[in-house]
Every structure is written in C-alpha cells, then in structure tokens.
Design a protein around this motif. Structure first.
Motif, PDB file in Angstrom:
ATOM      1  N   LEU A 521       0.830  -1.203   0.000  1.00  0.00           N
ATOM      2  CA  LEU A 521       0.000   0.000   0.000  1.00  0.00           C
ATOM      3  C   LEU A 521       0.863   1.250   0.000  1.00  0.00           C
ATOM      4  O   LEU A 521       0.566   2.230  -0.687  1.00  0.00           O
ATOM      5  N   LEU A 522       1.940   1.215   0.772  1.00  0.00           N
ATOM      6  CA  LEU A 522       2.827   2.369   0.825  1.00  0.00           C
ATOM      7  C   LEU A 522       3.433   2.654  -0.542  1.00  0.00           C
ATOM      8  O   LEU A 522       3.525   3.805  -0.968  1.00  0.00           O
ATOM      9  N   ALA A 523       3.833   1.598  -1.242  1.00  0.00           N
ATOM     10  CA  ALA A 523       4.438   1.774  -2.563  1.00  0.00           C
ATOM     11  C   ALA A 523       3.467   2.429  -3.538  1.00  0.00           C
ATOM     12  O   ALA A 523       3.873   3.177  -4.430  1.00  0.00           O
ATOM     13  N   GLY A 524       2.172   2.186  -3.362  1.00  0.00           N
ATOM     14  CA  GLY A 524       1.195   2.725  -4.295  1.00  0.00           C
ATOM     15  C   GLY A 524       0.560   4.027  -3.881  1.00  0.00           C
ATOM     16  O   GLY A 524      -0.001   4.733  -4.715  1.00  0.00           O
ATOM     17  N   GLU A 525       0.657   4.387  -2.573  1.00  0.00           N
ATOM     18  CA  GLU A 525      -0.108   5.529  -2.084  1.00  0.00           C
ATOM     19  C   GLU A 525       0.736   6.706  -1.609  1.00  0.00           C
ATOM     20  O   GLU A 525       0.212   7.799  -1.450  1.00  0.00           O
ATOM     21  N   THR A 526       2.019   6.531  -1.365  1.00  0.00           N
ATOM     22  CA  THR A 526       2.783   7.599  -0.748  1.00  0.00           C
ATOM     23  C   THR A 526       3.111   8.697  -1.748  1.00  0.00           C
ATOM     24  O   THR A 526       2.906   8.561  -2.956  1.00  0.00           O
ATOM     25  N   HIS A 527       3.642   9.802  -1.257  1.00  0.00           N
ATOM     26  CA  HIS A 527       3.895  11.002  -2.062  1.00  0.00           C
ATOM     27  C   HIS A 527       5.153  10.842  -2.914  1.00  0.00           C
ATOM     28  O   HIS A 527       5.929   9.899  -2.758  1.00  0.00           O
ATOM     29  N   LYS A 528       5.366  11.812  -3.806  1.00  0.00           N
ATOM     30  CA  LYS A 528       6.421  11.704  -4.811  1.00  0.00           C
ATOM     31  C   LYS A 528       7.809  11.512  -4.204  1.00  0.00           C
ATOM     32  O   LYS A 528       8.584  10.661  -4.665  1.00  0.00           O
ATOM     33  N   PHE A 529       8.144  12.294  -3.172  1.00  0.00           N
ATOM     34  CA  PHE A 529       9.498  12.272  -2.630  1.00  0.00           C
ATOM     35  C   PHE A 529       9.917  10.868  -2.220  1.00  0.00           C
ATOM     36  O   PHE A 529      11.061  10.461  -2.434  1.00  0.00           O
ATOM     37  N   GLU A 530       8.991  10.106  -1.640  1.00  0.00           N
ATOM     38  CA  GLU A 530       9.314   8.764  -1.159  1.00  0.00           C
ATOM     39  C   GLU A 530       8.753   7.660  -2.049  1.00  0.00           C
ATOM     40  O   GLU A 530       8.843   6.482  -1.677  1.00  0.00           O
ATOM     41  N   SER A 531       8.201   8.014  -3.199  1.00  0.00           N
ATOM     42  CA  SER A 531       7.504   7.004  -4.006  1.00  0.00           C
ATOM     43  C   SER A 531       8.423   5.914  -4.536  1.00  0.00           C
ATOM     44  O   SER A 531       7.968   4.820  -4.866  1.00  0.00           O
ATOM     45  N   ARG A 532       9.732   6.186  -4.631  1.00  0.00           N
ATOM     46  CA  ARG A 532      10.678   5.159  -5.075  1.00  0.00           C
ATOM     47  C   ARG A 532      11.697   4.822  -3.994  1.00  0.00           C
ATOM     48  O   ARG A 532      12.676   4.111  -4.265  1.00  0.00           O
ATOM     49  N   TYR A 533      11.482   5.336  -2.804  1.00  0.00           N
ATOM     50  CA  TYR A 533      12.363   5.066  -1.670  1.00  0.00           C
ATOM     51  C   TYR A 533      12.504   3.563  -1.443  1.00  0.00           C
ATOM     52  O   TYR A 533      13.583   3.038  -1.178  1.00  0.00           O
ATOM     53  N   LEU A 534      11.383   2.870  -1.593  1.00  0.00           N
ATOM     54  CA  LEU A 534      11.395   1.437  -1.311  1.00  0.00           C
ATOM     55  C   LEU A 534      12.141   0.629  -2.361  1.00  0.00           C
ATOM     56  O   LEU A 534      12.476  -0.537  -2.116  1.00  0.00           O
ATOM     57  N   ASP A 535      12.405   1.213  -3.528  1.00  0.00           N
ATOM     58  CA  ASP A 535      13.228   0.506  -4.516  1.00  0.00           C
ATOM     59  C   ASP A 535      14.572   0.115  -3.908  1.00  0.00           C
ATOM     60  O   ASP A 535      15.088  -0.980  -4.159  1.00  0.00           O
ATOM     61  N   GLN A 536      15.127   1.043  -3.128  1.00  0.00           N
ATOM     62  CA  GLN A 536      16.404   0.770  -2.477  1.00  0.00           C
ATOM     63  C   GLN A 536      16.226  -0.080  -1.232  1.00  0.00           C
ATOM     64  O   GLN A 536      16.994  -1.001  -0.969  1.00  0.00           O
ATOM     65  N   MET A 537      15.200   0.236  -0.447  1.00  0.00           N
ATOM     66  CA  MET A 537      15.062  -0.383   0.860  1.00  0.00           C
ATOM     67  C   MET A 537      14.510  -1.806   0.798  1.00  0.00           C
ATOM     68  O   MET A 537      14.812  -2.637   1.656  1.00  0.00           O
ATOM     69  N   VAL A 538      13.677  -2.064  -0.200  1.00  0.00           N
ATOM     70  CA  VAL A 538      13.045  -3.384  -0.333  1.00  0.00           C
ATOM     71  C   VAL A 538      13.362  -4.002  -1.687  1.00  0.00           C
ATOM     72  O   VAL A 538      13.854  -5.113  -1.796  1.00  0.00           O
ATOM     73  N   GLY A 539      13.064  -3.245  -2.763  1.00  0.00           N
ATOM     74  CA  GLY A 539      13.263  -3.721  -4.127  1.00  0.00           C
ATOM     75  C   GLY A 539      12.257  -3.047  -5.032  1.00  0.00           C
ATOM     76  O   GLY A 539      11.277  -2.461  -4.559  1.00  0.00           O
ATOM     77  N   PRO A 540      12.461  -3.076  -6.352  1.00  0.00           N
ATOM     78  CA  PRO A 540      11.507  -2.439  -7.267  1.00  0.00           C
ATOM     79  C   PRO A 540      10.140  -3.114  -7.189  1.00  0.00           C
ATOM     80  O   PRO A 540      10.043  -4.333  -7.035  1.00  0.00           O
ATOM     81  N   TYR A 541       9.108  -2.265  -7.281  1.00  0.00           N
ATOM     82  CA  TYR A 541       7.733  -2.781  -7.240  1.00  0.00           C
ATOM     83  C   TYR A 541       7.074  -2.490  -8.586  1.00  0.00           C
ATOM     84  O   TYR A 541       7.239  -1.405  -9.129  1.00  0.00           O
ATOM     85  N   PRO A 542       6.365  -3.450  -9.184  1.00  0.00           N
ATOM     86  CA  PRO A 542       5.884  -4.721  -8.628  1.00  0.00           C
ATOM     87  C   PRO A 542       6.802  -5.929  -8.878  1.00  0.00           C
ATOM     88  O   PRO A 542       6.425  -7.051  -8.557  1.00  0.00           O
ATOM     89  N   GLU A 543       7.989  -5.679  -9.474  1.00  0.00           N
ATOM     90  CA  GLU A 543       8.865  -6.810  -9.786  1.00  0.00           C
ATOM     91  C   GLU A 543       9.161  -7.668  -8.555  1.00  0.00           C
ATOM     92  O   GLU A 543       9.257  -8.887  -8.661  1.00  0.00           O
TER      93      GLU A 543
END
Length: 643
Positions: A521-543
């Motif tokens: 949900l966070l990956a799909g709903e958060t604001h622009k600044f953090e919208s790709r933050y999780l690419d580094q912290m978790v991995g690219p979504y939805p891959e």
C-alpha cells in the motif's frame, strides 16, 4: 532534612515530567538565519496547534514574533518542507502553510502575498544580492493524476512572475547564489534515488534579468551524495560529498573538486528537509562545522589555509542550523541533560550566549536519566549502535531484585538517527521507572555511507534484528527485565515496531505511531518524494512484490500475538490511516489485545499539544494493563479490545 526515597515498582514512580509539561514548556527551535545584527529562527509551538512562528531577535536582545496567527511558516514541498523563509535587509519572505503562498513582511508590517493562489508549492527561498528577486524550489501539483513537477525558478516579487531556471530532474534543492549574484549552484537528483543515495551539483550563470545560461554539472553521480553547496565570502563554491564514505567538505577549484580537511566523521545529515546547515563560514579562511563519529557530535573549526581542524569545547553534544556572520556563530544546541537552545558563540574568546531556550522550566537533575552510547553484537557478525537510558528518579527505588521494563525506541526515516539531545519524551518514561534504548540500527545516519546502506534491500530485516539484539544484549547484561520488553516507533519506526512484533518473539508489547503495516500500500499511495524510496530499501515494485508481501506485517497478522496500540493522524498523507485501521480490524478478530486512537487535524507526525499529551498517556495506560502495574498518573482510560 533529607528527602525520603520511596520503594515502588518500576512503572509506578511519580514524575514531574508530565505530558502537559512536555507540550506546555517545550518548543521546537530551528531554521536560523542572520541578517546583519538581527537573528531569526522558527519556533514550533505545540500549544498553538503546532504553529511554526518566525521570531526575530534584534541587536538589543528583544524578541518579537514576525508572523502572528493565523500565519504558519511551513512549506509542503516534498511534504516534509524546510527552507520556508528567507530574510535580507529586514525584508522577510515566507511560505504560509495553509495556502502555500509566499508572503512578504517587514518589521512592524502586516504580511502581504507576493504569489497568487495556485497549485504551486515553494521551498528553499533565497533573495538575490540586489534584493530584486528570489530563487527557489517550485513544486507543481496542478495536474491531477500526474506526479508533481519540480524545478528551480526565479520569482519577481513585484508581480509574482516565475521564470524557470532549471528543470528536467525529478527533484531539486539548495539553490545558492554567489555573493555577486552572477552564479547559481544547486542540487538535483532523480528517481529512484533519495538525496543521500545519488545527487548532482550544478552551476550556471544568472543574468540581471533572471535568466540562467551555461548550466553544467560539476560533481555527483552514482554512489555519491552531495549536500549543502555554499559560497565562501569571496565567492568560492564549497559542498559536502560522501565519495570517501563520510560526508566531508570539498571545494570547487574551477576544474575539479578538492577535499578540504578530510575527516573520518560525518559533516551533515540526511536531506529530509530543505535549508539544513552543517557548516558555516566565519571568514574566507575559517569554517565551523558539526562533525559526527560513532554517534557522537562535536563542533570543529577548520583553518582553510592549513586544512587543520581543531575542536571547540562547548557544553553541548548536538548542533544544527549553523549560521555565521561578522565573526560570530549562531546555532541550535542540544545536550542530554537540559532542553535545547539557540546559542551564539564567539569562536575566538569562546564566549557563549543563550538566545532562546526550548523551555524556561528546568527539571531537577534528580529526575533526568544520563544516557550512554552502547555498541552491541548483531546479525552477520556485525555491530550496531544505540543510546541507553537507565531509569532515574531521585524520589523512588524499586524493590530489591526487580529489573526495569525496557522500551526500545525505533527512529523514523529509516534514514535518520537517534540523538543525544535532551528528549522530554524519553525522560517521561525513564522518570517513571522504564529503561529506554534508542537504537541507531543499520541504515542510520552518522556512521558513514556503508552503515547507511546496510538497510538497502533489507528493510524489515536489519532494523528488526538490530532492535531485537539491542534488547537481548541489555537482558543478557542483567540491566532490564526480559519479560517486560516493549518496542515503539513512528512512521518507518512504526514499521520496524510492527515487523519486530510480527516476525520476532522477543517483545511483549508495542506502540505504532503512524506506522506502516503494508509495504505494498505504501508503494502505491505515498507522495512523490518517497515514491521510489522502497526501490532501495526493499526492491523495485511490482517486480519484487513477493518481497513486499513477505515483509508486510499485515500479510502475516496470524503470526502476531503481542498487544499493540496504534496512534495515527487522520489527515496523514505520507502513511494513510488505513494502514493502521486494517491491522486493528485483523487483530480484533484474531483476539489480540489492541487499542487504536485516531486524531483529527493531525498529519504525519503529531504537532498539537492535546494530541501529544493524549498519545503519551494512552501509551502508558496501555503498558500498565499489559505489564500489570498502576501508574501514578491519573489517565483517561483507553479502549483496549481483547484485553
């Protein structure tokens, strides 16, 4: 006469550090700017519903509010804001929170808007040396369904006209004009990077008509984070870079960047907000900087001719918002045993002056826990760091043989850090008989780039391991009760809290403040600044959707059997409140003790005094029911399902 020390179980100690004290007598201080003999700063006032007030201190020492209600000096660019005002020769420009317009105000006048009502947001304001215009960061929210567009622009305050100077990157920050106004430096970066991952430093020529030419990239790129470009008094460009693992000072020599006074320490902090300042020029030959190593900060003076640093001894352990002018240094100062303050320092005589304290109400030292930095073993044969606070209250002792309950603090970010500055919310717990450990888990700032990157791809693993291992280490050393371990955190710290409660069997209770329970949900709903933050912290979504689901506590609620209290702002746009509400509904059905408080008028992070007080009291009440003690405080009961 001597005071009688009472024998009471941990958790039942009466303390003068009440929720009302925390909000009524403690204000936020920051964002210092100097204008000749005048000193400006922002005060966050919980008793005014978190209103951010611009304050001026004149040469006579008299303080006055520049912005009266209802004005609230706060930008929403990147949602976290910062850089919300600027001042030159008595003229102040500031961003008002409610409408995000820029206003101008001079001493003794009423603010007047200089930008129209629009979908634009502004930050990092800088007045040109001639006073004719401003350069600033602009964020455009005008197209529904499209990601906001960011740029550097020139603003003509006479007519509100904006002229784009730099665009094309996803993010911009720190537009800084040379002393003659002819050169403009700025930072830029793009998805999926955060500013502490990969940034670029750019330079261009600014014409008298506000047009930019000759833009070129000077430094930055893969595996390099740049921060705080700053011009020396004579027009030499400096900046911070972590190209050697630590954020250190560099100078642009016309064709290349040269390291200046290399340190095995960090100058600077993650660029969550605009306008941060970790170093300042006293003169063309001298820089003052805050440097952090192993979680400990000190104030250093650098001779730019010799490249030699020397320590400036002060009573403080935390420094921020450094500003220098005319041979004096002004900064936000913090120490473990007293509220923070705005301080002025003469670096030659070392004369120190307090300009404003965060609180005028001092607390008897007998109620203050003295922290110590600890290092403990964690996963993969590594070590992690934390700040440990033992219980402290001069009026009470615990029964012989009893060990205190431990409250693990998991900071937000997660790219942030725990601080040694006085924290009333920590002392609230320790003065009641709790031990507290504030964990700088892998991924925290202040320990170099490699330590920050421990969390890459492993959020929900490394941070959880480090928080649980900090608790285990204190249990093994006999300092705390292993059957009364709790964990709490806000935002990203709330996620670590929920993950630790779900995926580990160590803690007996927890508190999630506006925490994340569903990474998808966070990956799909958060604001622009953090919208790709999780690419580094978790991995690219939805891959890597599998990884998101595997680490989302909400998808494994069947594994959670530990009591939890959720506290959330109902207007939170960073972590929407449904992140808490979905989890609460699951735990209700599952039969796990759970409580939930939603707060009207609060976003991401609590600012209003009533909210802060109620949240602390509710958390204490919750632990009292779980751990079986009777608080000395009178607390309005909290609805707890399944208790």
């Amino acid at each position: 006469m001597t005071n009688t020390v009472l024998l009471k179980p941990y958790g039942e100690w009466k303390s003068p550090i009440t929720p009302a004290y925390i909000t009524a007598s403690t204000i936020g201080l920051g964002s210092i700017q100097l204008d000749g003999q005048d000193i400006y700063w922002l005060e966050g006032r919980p008793e005014e519903k978190g209103r951010s007030v611009l304050v001026r201190r004149g040469p006579d020492g008299v303080l006055s509010d520049v912005t009266a209600p209802p004005f609230n000096v706060r930008s929403r660019v990147h949602e976290y804001g910062g850089g919300a005002y600027t001042v030159r020769q008595g003229g102040v420009y500031f961003v008002n929170f409610s409408d995000q317009r820029i206003y101008r105000v001079a001493h003794g006048e009423e603010p007047a808007p200089v930008t129209p009502e629009s979908a634009l947001r502004y930050a990092d304001l800088q007045v040109t040396p001639d006073g004719a215009g401003l350069v600033l960061v602009v964020e455009d929210h005008g197209v529904e369904g499209r990601e906001p567009a960011n740029r550097i622009a020139y603003l003509d305050p006479a007519n509100g006209e904006l002229r784009t100077l730099a665009s094309g990157h996803d993010f911009y920050a720190a537009p800084r004009l040379s002393p003659d106004g002819r050169s403009l430096a700025w930072l830029a970066w793009s998805h999926p990077n955060m500013p502490w991952d990969e940034t670029e430093l750019w330079l261009g020529d600014l014409g008298p008509d506000g047009t930019l030419t000759g833009a070129k990239k000077l430094a930055g790129g893969p595996e390099e984070s740049l921060m705080q470009p700053e011009w020396s008094p004579e027009g030499v460009l400096y900046f911070l870079s972590d190209r050697t693992d630590w954020w250190n000072l560099y100078r642009w020599d016309g064709d290349r960047a040269r390291a200046v006074g290399a340190l095995q320490a960090e100058i600077g902090y993650p660029q969550w907000v605009f306008g941060q300042s970790a170093y300042a020029f006293l003169s063309e030959e001298r820089v003052i900087a805050e440097a952090t190593s192993a979680g400990l900060s000190q104030l250093l003076s650098l001779d730019l001719r010799s490249g030699k640093w020397r320590s400036l001894e002060t009573p403080f352990q935390v420094f921020g918002s450094l500003q220098a002018e005319e041979g004096r240094l002004v900064f936000v100062a913090g120490r473990p045993d007293a509220p923070g303050e705005i301080a002025a320092l003469d670096p030659d005589s070392m004369a120190l002056t307090t300009l404003k304290r965060a609180s005028d109400d001092s607390v008897d030292p007998g109620y203050i826990s003295t922290p110590r930095s600890i290092t403990f073993p964690t996963g993969n044969g590594l070590e992690a760091h934390a700040i440990y606070y033992p219980p402290a209250n001069k009026d009470f002792n615990a029964p012989a043989g009893e060990k205190p309950p431990l409250l693990v603090f998991s900071h937000g970010g997660p790219t942030a850090s725990a601080s040694l500055a006085f924290q009333p919310k920590v002392q609230f717990w320790t003065s009641r008989g709790f031990a507290v450990v504030d964990v700088n888990y892998g991924g925290s700032a202040g320990y170099g780039r490699a330590y920050r990157q421990r969390l890459y791809g492993k959020w929900g693993i490394v941070d959880v391991d480090d928080c649980t291992n900090a608790a285990r280490d204190l249990v093994q050393k006999g300092e705390v009760d292993g059957q009364r371990l709790a964990i709490r955190g806000g935002s990203a710290g709330g996620y670590t809290t929920l993950a630790a409660l779900t995926f580990r069997d160590v803690f007996k209770a927890g508190a999630s403040y506006y925490g994340i329970s569903d990474l998808t949900l966070l990956a799909g709903e958060t604001h622009k600044f953090e919208s790709r933050y999780l690419d580094q912290m978790v991995g690219p979504y939805p891959e890597r959707k599998d990884r998101y689901e595997a680490r989302s506590p909400i998808h494994h609620a069947d594994r959670l059997s530990t009591p939890v209290i959720f506290l959330h702002g109902l207007e939170d746009e960073v972590v929407p409140p449904n992140q808490a509400e979905i989890f609460v509904d699951v735990l209700k059905v599952k039969g796990v003790p759970v409580a939930y408080l939603g707060f009207e008028g609060e976003g991401h992070g609590f600012r209003q005094s009533e909210t802060i007080q109620r949240a602390l009291e509710a958390e204490l009440y919750f632990y009292s029911k779980v751990f079986g003690f009777q608080p000395a405080d009178e607390i309005e009961p909290v609805k707890i399902w399944n208790i």
